[in-house]
Design an enzyme around this catalytic site. Structure first.
Site, PDB file in Angstrom:
ATOM      1  N   SER A  38       0.802  -1.225   0.000  1.00 19.72           N
ATOM      2  CA  SER A  38       0.000   0.000   0.000  1.00 19.72           C
ATOM      3  C   SER A  38       0.836   1.276   0.000  1.00 19.72           C
ATOM      4  CB  SER A  38      -0.939   0.018   1.209  1.00 19.72           C
ATOM      5  OG  SER A  38      -0.208  -0.062   2.422  1.00 19.72           O
ATOM      6  N   ASP A 323      -2.203   8.856   7.388  1.00 19.95           N
ATOM      7  CA  ASP A 323      -3.211   8.063   8.102  1.00 19.95           C
ATOM      8  C   ASP A 323      -2.499   7.169   9.113  1.00 19.95           C
ATOM      9  OD1 ASP A 323      -2.166   5.944   6.630  1.00 19.95           O
ATOM     10  OD2 ASP A 323      -3.918   5.700   5.334  1.00 19.95           O
ATOM     11  N   HIS A 326       0.458   5.297   6.696  1.00 20.43           N
ATOM     12  CA  HIS A 326       1.151   5.795   5.505  1.00 20.43           C
ATOM     13  C   HIS A 326       1.600   7.237   5.654  1.00 20.43           C
ATOM     14  CE1 HIS A 326      -1.798   2.673   4.253  1.00 20.43           C
ATOM     15  NE2 HIS A 326      -0.714   2.191   3.666  1.00 20.43           N
TER      16      HIS A 326
END
Length: 363
Positions: A38, A323, A326
């Protein structure tokens, strides 16, 4: 097709795009191929039955196309690297077709790991083994339009950026519903991962890859999700120490692969050191918030990650974390620039700019 020449030569004129700065006048390499999770996914999970998605607002709030599936408010690290190489932003494999694939493809998938079983809590994801098979499909597409020899020669000059391993800890080893922690201690698990990793990278080599950029795992014990579990809000030294053997083993693995795979070059992005440098010198980089997410819920805005249509912080360039897991676009751009042209304290034995310019012997 005239554009096919750009894949074979890496010399097509390049216009400017938004984000972290203008592209150089010419492409430094024919293409870049990206594998990972991600941190660098740009939309491959969008159409999967998966809980690991970011194709909703406020993700992409600072990106020209809005929410695309990037787990960031804007650019990822590889977006900025592509731009510095003179390439356009790479398409996600799930959306790439035709001439879009000629400058490279991004195969990264949120929740993916080196191990196929990693990330199953999120249901759909594309593990590294499948990402490699997807690259094989791209090669087949390219050879439909070019001779196998042309593709082979071009692939040798392309950059292969690989950033795997974080989820094998976050969404496997550290998950209570996985048996992994009772089966392996930290050293054993790192050994298991890197043995598998070496086989996977060798498969990429056998498919033609020669120029590898391998990104290590960052200071995982300092992300908001982990900070939120600490009564004091301090970084978890236990988690930071847990991932250190993986990074050490990856460096050893790279040296072994370089010695055993003719004409291959591997360079290591020390993300943990980059993060330490940014955190230690936060104010000089313009950051004022180092320990909580810009978008999220609960302690450190890390207990629940950024939800659809949640209102994020307004001063995003002052936050290290976007977040629970990340970094912000600003951090991604800083780290990309260090990887591209930084010294050996951040990327070694050479930076991406030097790797791009490196002549590859044909054998």
């Amino acid at each position: 097709m005239v554009a096919m020449v750009s894949f074979g030569s890496g010399q097509e004129e390049a216009g400017g795009v938004g984000g972290g700065g203008g592209r150089p006048a010419r492409e430094m390499v024919p293409a870049m191929f990206v594998f990972g999770d991600s941190l660098i996914d740009n939309g491959n999970n969008n159409d999967l039955p998966s809980f690991a998605k970011a194709n909703y607002f406020p993700y992409g709030i600072d990106f020209s196309d809005g929410p695309t599936g990037r787990f960031s408010n804007g650019y990822t690290m590889v977006d900025q690297i592509a731009e510095l190489l003179g390439l356009p932003l790479l398409p996600a494999y799930s959306e790439a077709s035709g001439e879009q694939i000629l400058h490279g493809v991004n195969y990264a998938s949120a929740a993916a790991g080196i191990l196929d079983i990693t990330g199953r809590n999120f249901v759909g994801r594309i593990p590294f083994d499948q990402q490699i098979r997807n690259f094989q499909s791209t090669l087949d597409q390219l050879t439909n339009n070019l001779s196998a020899d042309e593709v082979s020669r071009a692939i040798r000059r392309c950059i292969f950026f690989v950033g795997m391993g974080s989820n094998d800890y976050l969404n496997n080893y550290l998950m209570p519903n996985y048996p992994t922690r009772s089966q392996y201690n930290g050293e054993q698990f790192a050994t298991l991962l890197v043995q598998r990793y070496a086989l996977q990278l060798t498969r990429l080599y056998n498919l033609g890859a020669r120029k590898f950029v391998i990104s290590g795992i960052g200071q995982m014990g300092c992300i908001p999700s982990i900070l939120a579990q600490s009564p004091t809000g301090a970084c978890s030294q236990e988690v930071n120490l847990l991932v250190q053997p993986f990074n050490a083993n990856v460096k050893t693995m790279m040296n072994n692969l370089s010695a055993n795979l003719p004409a291959s070059t591997f360079t290591y992005v020390d993300v943990a050191h980059m993060f330490s440098d940014i955190a230690a010198n936060a104010r000089s980089y313009g950051f004022s918030v180092v320990n909580r997410g810009c978008c999220g819920i609960g302690r450190n805005r890390g207990q629940i990650t950024c939800l659809p249509f949640q209102t994020p912080c307004t001063n995003r360039d002052e936050y290290i974390f976007w977040d629970a897991f990340h970094p912000t676009e600003k951090v991604n751009i800083i780290m990309a620039r260090k990887a591209f042209s930084g010294d050996q304290s951040f990327i070694s034995p050479m930076n991406i700019e030097q790797l791009a310019n490196l002549a590859i012997e044909i054998n």
